[in-house]
Design an enzyme around this catalytic site. Structure first.
Site, short mmCIF file in Angstrom:
data_model
loop_
_atom_site.label_atom_id
_atom_site.label_comp_id
_atom_site.label_asym_id
_atom_site.label_seq_id
_atom_site.Cartn_x
_atom_site.Cartn_y
_atom_site.Cartn_z
N LYS A 248 2.21 -3.10 -5.90
CA LYS A 248 2.49 -1.68 -6.12
C LYS A 248 2.36 -1.30 -7.59
O LYS A 248 1.86 -0.23 -7.91
CB LYS A 248 3.90 -1.33 -5.62
N LYS B 220 -3.72 -3.51 4.08
CA LYS B 220 -2.71 -3.18 5.08
C LYS B 220 -2.74 -1.69 5.42
O LYS B 220 -2.92 -0.86 4.52
CB LYS B 220 -1.35 -3.54 4.45
N LYS C 65 1.50 4.14 5.24
CA LYS C 65 1.72 5.59 5.33
C LYS C 65 1.45 6.26 3.99
O LYS C 65 1.29 7.47 3.92
CB LYS C 65 3.11 5.95 5.89
P1 TYM Z 1 8.19 0.17 5.22
O1 TYM Z 1 8.73 1.55 5.19
O2 TYM Z 1 7.01 -0.14 4.36
O3 TYM Z 1 7.79 -0.23 6.69
C1 TYM Z 1 8.71 -0.15 7.77
C2 TYM Z 1 8.45 -1.31 8.72
O4 TYM Z 1 7.10 -1.29 9.18
C3 TYM Z 1 6.48 -2.54 8.92
N1 TYM Z 1 5.08 -2.30 8.58
C4 TYM Z 1 4.04 -2.88 9.17
N2 TYM Z 1 3.96 -3.78 10.17
C5 TYM Z 1 2.72 -4.17 10.57
N3 TYM Z 1 1.57 -3.71 9.99
C6 TYM Z 1 1.61 -2.81 8.98
N4 TYM Z 1 0.48 -2.34 8.43
C7 TYM Z 1 2.88 -2.36 8.52
N5 TYM Z 1 3.27 -1.49 7.56
C8 TYM Z 1 4.62 -1.47 7.60
C9 TYM Z 1 7.24 -3.14 7.76
O5 TYM Z 1 7.12 -4.54 7.73
C10 TYM Z 1 8.65 -2.68 8.04
O6 TYM Z 1 9.28 -3.55 8.95
N6 TYM Z 1 11.23 -2.59 2.41
C11 TYM Z 1 11.08 -2.01 3.72
C12 TYM Z 1 12.23 -1.11 4.14
C13 TYM Z 1 13.58 -1.72 4.06
C14 TYM Z 1 14.12 -2.70 4.94
C15 TYM Z 1 15.45 -2.92 4.48
C16 TYM Z 1 13.62 -3.38 6.03
C17 TYM Z 1 14.53 -1.42 3.14
N7 TYM Z 1 15.67 -2.14 3.39
C18 TYM Z 1 16.29 -3.87 5.10
C19 TYM Z 1 14.48 -4.32 6.65
C20 TYM Z 1 15.78 -4.55 6.20
C21 TYM Z 1 9.80 -1.18 3.73
O7 TYM Z 1 9.32 -0.76 2.73
O8 TYM Z 1 9.36 -0.87 4.96
#
Ligand code: TYM
Length: 331
Positions: A111, A194, A197
């Site tokens: 990032k 990847k 969003k």
């Molecule tokens: P975030 O918002 O990027 O994504 C949310 C969830 O979607 C999954 N994900 C994907 N899975 C498969 N293919 C993809 N292209 C893809 N893009 C996103 C992510 O793995 C995630 O499960 N850091 C986390 C948010 C977070 C969190 C937490 C998660 C904050 N605190 C505590 C678990 C536990 C994040 O940025 O997710």
């Protein structure tokens, strides 16, 4: 009973990767566990967001999660900033986490890129807040996509170091629940990136609110190659876009990838794309329709989040009170 915790950043509309890698599993886990689902707005401001964007995305995400089948009566859905236990524990964890551990985080490197000096300190300590999210609930099961694997390992390192430094057995071990199929859905424009969003190209992803026409068009335009589908997965190793579309198809219809490859073997991508569009439209469009209906009822969404935050506080505040006592803070 074991507790499930997971989160999603309100930085846009949930996309197919979020759905297949995480949300769909969250919905299923509700049958077996007590679940806590969090819209991580504190994480979202580690990169620049306008107040209107943040508010709008938080409500959109709440609507999409409810439309996907998250049950706010039996489980908990709320936004992170409404529960101060997150930041209280995150501060303690910032003092437990070693700089060397944060320096190894690949997501920060991706990032921040070459412009590291210009990124927020929040982006750097992001994984420590994420560890606090989970440990504030003493959650042991964390359903996520493959990209969060390293952050979960760090959350365990932080919990273990806290326990070790203070001579307690307070934070439990966390287990990541990462799906077998579609744990890493790739961009429709570039099979090595990847799906995200926050990608500037909306053509790179399917969003949960896309119409049938948008889904068909995005899949039709998705990058592929001109070779026919081979007989085995191994032969797709050098064809990331082809592998991605077939993996998405497998995940959405609930089939093993090897069976899907065998099914389409010898055919061109026109065929796969048409079957994939149909399968996606069947699953995604009803979610989008329901999400749009909910997005028109902002008062309802805000009420769901407030009630969720109240329930979340009742679990997390006593746990973090206890952690603060362990540290030696006078209460
Ligand atoms: P975030 O918002 O990027 O994504 C949310 C969830 O979607 C999954 N994900 C994907 N899975 C498969 N293919 C993809 N292209 C893809 N893009 C996103 C992510 O793995 C995630 O499960 N850091 C986390 C948010 C977070 C969190 C937490 C998660 C904050 N605190 C505590 C678990 C536990 C994040 O940025 O997710």
């Amino acid at each position: 009973m074991q507790r499930v915790f997971s989160g999603i950043q309100p930085t846009g509309t949930p996309q197919l990767g979020n759905y297949l890698g995480a949300i769909r599993n969250w919905v299923a886990l509700q049958q077996r566990y007590d679940c806590v689902f969090c819209l991580v707005d504190l994480h979202a401001i580690t990169v620049s967001r306008t107040p209107a964007q943040l508010r709008g995305d938080t409500l959109t995400q709440a609507a999409c999660l409810l439309a996907s089948g998250i049950d706010p009566e039996k489980h908990i859905l709320y936004n992170q900033s409404a529960v101060s236990a997150h930041t209280r524990l995150a501060w303690i964890f910032n003092c437990v986490t070693r700089l060397g551990w944060l320096n190894r985080m690949t997501q920060f490197k991706e990032k921040a890129g070459k412009d590291r000096e210009n990124h927020s300190a929040g982006l750097y300590i992001y994984p420590s807040l994420m560890a606090a999210d989970i440990h504030a609930f003493k959650a042991t099961l964390v359903p996520v996509g493959d990209d969060q694997r390293q952050h979960l390992e760090l959350a365990n390192d932080i919990g273990e170091k806290f326990n070790h430094d203070y001579g307690v057995d307070f934070f439990p071990h966390i287990e990541g629940l990462i799906p077998a199929e579609a744990a890493r859905v790739m961009s429709l424009r570039d099979g090595t990136k990847k799906m995200s969003k926050s990608d500037i190209s909306a053509q790179s992803r399917i969003e949960l609110t896309d119409s049938a026409d948008e889904i068909r068009l995005k899949i039709r335009r998705a990058k592929t190659d001109s070779d026919a589908i081979p007989a085995t997965i191994a032969e797709l190793a050098e064809r990331p876009e082809a592998l991605n579309l077939l993996s998405i198809h497998a995940a959405i219809v609930g089939e093993k990838l090897e069976n899907v490859v065998a099914h389409f073997s010898g055919q061109g991508f026109g065929h796969v794309k048409s079957a994939l569009s149909d399968a996606l439209i069947e699953k995604i469009v009803p979610i989008g329709d329901e999400a749009r209906r909910l997005m028109n009822d902002e008062a309802y969404l805000v009420t769901v989040l407030r009630q969720g935050a109240e329930k979340a506080r009742s679990i997390a505040e006593p746990i973090v009170d206890e952690a603060e006592k362990i540290v030696g803070f006078i209460r």
